[in-house]
Design an enzyme around this catalytic site. Structure first.
Site, mmCIF file in Angstrom:
data_model
loop_
_atom_site.group_PDB
_atom_site.id
_atom_site.type_symbol
_atom_site.label_atom_id
_atom_site.label_comp_id
_atom_site.label_asym_id
_atom_site.label_seq_id
_atom_site.Cartn_x
_atom_site.Cartn_y
_atom_site.Cartn_z
ATOM 1 N N ASP A 135 -8.963 3.442 -2.687
ATOM 2 C CA ASP A 135 -9.996 3.871 -1.744
ATOM 3 C C ASP A 135 -11.260 4.368 -2.428
ATOM 4 O O ASP A 135 -11.507 5.572 -2.546
ATOM 5 C CB ASP A 135 -9.420 4.948 -0.819
ATOM 6 C CG ASP A 135 -8.251 4.422 -0.006
ATOM 7 O OD1 ASP A 135 -8.155 3.190 0.162
ATOM 8 O OD2 ASP A 135 -7.422 5.233 0.442
ATOM 9 N N GLU B 72 2.724 4.931 -4.030
ATOM 10 C CA GLU B 72 2.755 5.859 -5.184
ATOM 11 C C GLU B 72 4.087 6.612 -5.280
ATOM 12 O O GLU B 72 4.480 6.925 -6.407
ATOM 13 C CB GLU B 72 1.577 6.838 -5.071
ATOM 14 C CG GLU B 72 0.227 6.193 -5.235
ATOM 15 C CD GLU B 72 -0.176 5.317 -4.050
ATOM 16 O OE1 GLU B 72 0.185 5.643 -2.917
ATOM 17 O OE2 GLU B 72 -0.829 4.294 -4.295
ATOM 18 N N ASP C 13 0.850 -1.191 0.000
ATOM 19 C CA ASP C 13 0.000 0.000 0.000
ATOM 20 C C ASP C 13 0.891 1.248 0.000
ATOM 21 O O ASP C 13 2.105 1.152 0.207
ATOM 22 C CB ASP C 13 -0.871 -0.044 1.264
ATOM 23 C CG ASP C 13 -1.916 1.059 1.318
ATOM 24 O OD1 ASP C 13 -2.277 1.608 0.258
ATOM 25 O OD2 ASP C 13 -2.373 1.372 2.446
HETATM 26 O O1 MIG Z 1 -3.763 6.033 4.798
HETATM 27 O O2 MIG Z 1 -3.676 0.760 5.644
HETATM 28 O O3 MIG Z 1 -5.913 2.114 0.283
HETATM 29 O O4 MIG Z 1 -6.923 -0.073 1.676
HETATM 30 O O5 MIG Z 1 -6.925 0.069 4.481
HETATM 31 C C1 MIG Z 1 -4.563 4.921 4.466
HETATM 32 C C2 MIG Z 1 -4.803 1.546 5.791
HETATM 33 C C3 MIG Z 1 -3.710 3.713 4.256
HETATM 34 C C4 MIG Z 1 -4.943 2.966 2.298
HETATM 35 C C5 MIG Z 1 -5.425 1.747 1.563
HETATM 36 C C6 MIG Z 1 -6.485 1.059 2.374
HETATM 37 C C7 MIG Z 1 -5.919 0.674 3.717
HETATM 38 C C8 MIG Z 1 -5.394 1.922 4.440
HETATM 39 N N1 MIG Z 1 -4.421 2.591 3.602
#
Ligand code: MIG
Length: 801
Positions: free
Chosen positions: A465, A393, A390
């Protein structure tokens, strides 16, 4: 300084190369190279050396047969499939197919142009030219009239018009007068695509903020062929572990440990099949990668083992930021190994994200990836085989990584401007390769939010998201369909919506649609309502169970479709534009959201707020998958779409291998292959593939692949002899003959008895008290003819009169 547009001038010198031409046009270097019969690479550079993206293209030039010709006006590069015509004064390019039909050409005035460092290729726009793909982009199926940017972004709560999103894939497919082609603009800087937006059809164009004009032109006779040629360039998926095809339950976050046990037990108690449970960021100690919070999860190994015994795999989240805390072994070793991203003055880049002040691993260097691979041992030693990447980017608080920050980029030492778009791709590569290194012969599973062309070689992609809303559900389907046309076949979205509250109706519809998606996971945000299949009341629970059951029944077909994607690069969910791109009806209304799972099952997602919807069926004959009712294609139909009613159709000629329901993919099926065959006039075929579902032994011959063919004219159905050394896991096959009106059947020459059976592909939902004010449907297919026989590795031939 006043910057104005400068177009490419005349050719000044050139020479022939093995596969094409190279030379100069004033101060611009060029090179045209045939990679295969169908792929020609075009490069223009103002630098001493051509720009190389070392990450995306894995194919080397294949030395196809080429004819090189030249005259006063032109250079000509011809393969069996495509011809590049280069006009010399000024230099402009044109691609034509082997019938001399135009596929694509430069705009006569602007062609390749520079505006400062920004480089653009302007192309003429065909009157009815269609544009498809470009990966994770909102908007309509036909991208004509729109423009898009590629710059990996954390797009929390994105909508249909949000651009850019998380993944950048500068590859699109054009269809000009019915003839498809593809352009992969291989430049990792921020890129921009304009398909006739705000220019009244003067041109289409693609630009990069810096770097070369470097693209691969792909000719294919069909859209499906273009996709497969692109897959030869950038690679296909690995065979997934079978468990990753099962139902996956996630939330931000399940903790402490007993919550996980509760969820795991509830699926089994309620007989809702499931394979995977996720640990989101709260499993870590203070959000630090490669740790477990020892109060919430005192014994992760025991937890993982216990879940394994119940048929579950655990997938954990991993973010790229490493907390800058001395004494934290990951940080200390990262500093010691010097693998963090730095400013040009050599100081380490620091920003804030979940773990607080953090440094960022440089995944664009081999050293960084190798370090990450070694760190992963912390998890693999606990028995973990699934990893979710996650925030890659990369995202951090403030969302503005300074552009001067530098990345290794395989030794090129480049700025954020060039590296950002491949950062997440290289993170998940490090994760996948690291897991492979650590878990031996087992297949790992990786999931990523950010990516670039080639990411499919390592990972599945989920669309980030999203929001609980009908339009967002349909948007997610289009994103996955578009990713599929862009070489990334394994995609999915947070079922139920990450942000916001899902209604029971919407959850049912979303889950039903997602049961046909390549990646099938329910997920929701921290501090939101519960979102498990049982959290929306009994009726939703039953509907959810029905569709999840159906997914497990479809496992032989689904797994075979993944295998096809692994072999060919064809998508698993296919937008109607893959097979029916010349049918204008698919570019409007609900048809833009429709997809087939593999070749045969057409799913028509519709909003959950309507009892009836208009759908479009492409030409041909279609069987309602749940009732066998026959529909004529090539037209629109109004169909019932209440809560449990998802419009799904099998195409005439379809061959769909199924099995009984199991509670997870590790549980053995009952040994009977249930082969659903739908009468059709054309010759059709379906690959049926089996292997152990978990190791790489298939690469050494441990697989069982067979071709199942139906010949409507000759009235035969052949289950081919199997190839490979793996014995089929089935003992018998029962063939369900949908729409056949013959009465005499034979199996391998001996006459065979037809049995008749009433079947349900999906169970009716039981009655609830008080009942909603509508009739419950029972999907009973009456008296369907079946034939049963033993299944070995040999051929079976069925004939009928
Ligand atoms: O700042 O890990 O897209 O699926 O649950 C949010 C927490 C960080 C973004 C991800 C989401 C995940 C969440 N993350």
């Amino acid at each position: 300084m006043n910057i104005r547009n400068e177009s490419l001038g005349s050719l000044s010198s050139h020479q022939q190369t093995t596969n094409g031409f190279a030379g100069l046009a004033n101060n611009v270097k060029f090179q045209f190279t045939a990679y295969t019969e169908n792929i020609i690479r075009v490069q223009f550079s103002k630098d001493d050396q051509f720009d190389e993206n070392p990450f995306s293209v894995t194919l080397k030039p294949q030395q196809p047969a080429v004819k090189l010709e030249e005259n006063e006006q032109e250079l000509l590069l011809t393969t069996s499939a495509v011809k590049l015509v280069v006009q010399k004064h000024p230099m402009r390019l044109k691609f034509i197919d082997s019938n001399n039909e135009l596929l694509n050409e430069d705009d006569a005035a602007f062609g390749v142009s520079w505006l400062g460092h920004k480089v653009t290729n302007y192309k003429t726009l065909g009157t009815d030219e269609i544009f498809l793909g470009l990966g994770e982009k909102g908007g309509g199926l036909n991208r004509r009239g729109s423009s898009f940017d590629n710059w990996n972004s954390d797009a929390f709560g994105f909508g249909n018009d949000t651009d850019p999103l998380y993944v950048s894939t500068p590859f699109y497919i054009g269809v000009r007068e019915g003839r498809p082609y593809g352009i992969f603009f291989d430049n990792t800087h921020k890129t921009h695509f304009n398909f006739g937006a705000s220019n009244n059809d003067r041109f289409s164009s693609f630009s990069a903020d810096a770097g070369d004009m470097n693209y691969y032109f792909i000719q294919g006779d069909t859209v499906a062929e273009v996709i497969q040629h692109y897959a030869k360039l950038t690679g296909t998926i690995q065979m997934p572990p079978k468990w990753s095809l099962g139902y996956q339950q996630c939330r931000f976050s399940y903790y402490p440990e007993h919550e996980i046990h509760n969820v795991a037990r509830t699926f089994r108690d309620k007989k809702i099949p499931a394979d995977v449970i996720y640990l989101d960021i709260h499993y870590m100690k203070d959000y630090m990668a490669f740790t477990f919070d020892d109060e919430r999860f005192p014994d992760p190994k025991a937890l993982i083992t216990k879940l394994e015994e119940q048929g579950y795999k655990v997938v954990i989240i991993l973010d790229p930021g490493i907390a800058t805390k001395q004494g934290y072994s990951t940080y200390d070793s990262g500093v010691e190994q010097d693998i963090f991203v730095k400013y040009p003055d050599g100081t380490k880049y620091e920003a804030s994200v979940w773990p607080g002040n953090s440094h960022f691993t440089d995944f664009t260097s081999k050293k960084g990836r190798d370090w990450w691979a070694d760190e992963l041992k912390f998890y693999t030693d606990l028995g973990l085989e699934g990893f979710w990447n996650d925030m890659n980017e990369p995202a951090c608080w403030g969302q503005d990584v300074p552009d001067l920050v530098e990345f290794d980029y395989e030794g090129q030492q480049v700025s954020h401007l060039k590296a950002r778009n491949v950062y997440g791709f290289q993170m998940v590569r490090a994760t996948y390769e690291g897991a492979r290194k650590q878990i031996g012969n087992k297949r790992p599973f990786a999931l990523t939010r950010a990516g670039f062309c080639g990411v499919q070689r390592y990972s599945a992609v989920w669309t980030g998201d999203n929001v609980a809303g009908d339009d967002h559900m349909l948007l997610g389907v289009r994103l996955v369909n578009s990713l599929g046309m862009t070489g990334i076949p394994v995609g999915g979205y947070d079922v139920g919506g990450f942000v916001g509250e899902c209604s029971p109706q919407l959850f049912s519809r979303w889950l039903a649609v997602a049961a046909f998606a390549p990646f099938f996971r329910v997920h929701s945000m921290v501090n939101s309502r519960d979102s498990e299949p049982w959290a929306y009341g009994e009726e939703v629970e039953e509907i959810s169970r029905n569709y999840i059951n159906l997914r497990y029944k479809l496992m032989p077909y689904l797994y075979s479709t993944f295998y096809t994607a692994h072999k060919t690069g064809l998508p698993i969910n296919r937008s109607l534009a893959v097979a029916y791109y010349n049918d204008r009806n698919i570019y409007g209304g609900n048809a833009q959201n429709a997809f087939t799972l593999g070749d045969w099952l057409l799913v028509c997602p519709t909003v959950s707020t309507q009892e009836y919807a208009e759908i479009y069926l492409p030409k041909g004959k279609w069987y309602n998958f749940f009732t066998d009712e026959v529909f004529e294609g090539g037209k629109h139909h109004i169909v019932h779409t209440s809560m449990e009613d998802l419009p799904v159709f099998a195409k005439a000629g379809a061959i769909v291998p199924m099995q009984n329901v199991t509670q997870n993919t590790q549980q053995a099926h009952d040994g009977e292959l249930k082969l659903h065959v739908y009468a059709g006039e054309e010759n059709t075929e379906q690959v049926f593939y089996e292997d152990d579902g978990s190791t790489f032994d298939f690469e050494k011959g441990q697989f069982n692949e067979r071709l199942i063919q139906q010949n409507g004219a000759e009235k035969t159905l052949t289950i081919g002899a199997s190839q490979g050394e793996f014995n089929t896991t089935f003992r018998s096959v029962k063939i369900y003959l949908h729409g056949f009106n013959a009465t005499e059947f034979s199996i391998n020459g001996a006459s065979a008895d037809i049995q008749r059976e009433n079947i349900r592909l999906i169970d009716p939902i039981t009655e609830f008290d008080p009942l909603p004010q509508r009739a419950k449907k029972d999907y009973l297919i009456h008296s369907i003819a079946t034939l049963s026989t033993e299944l070995t590795n040999s051929e079976i031939k069925i004939t009928w009169k």
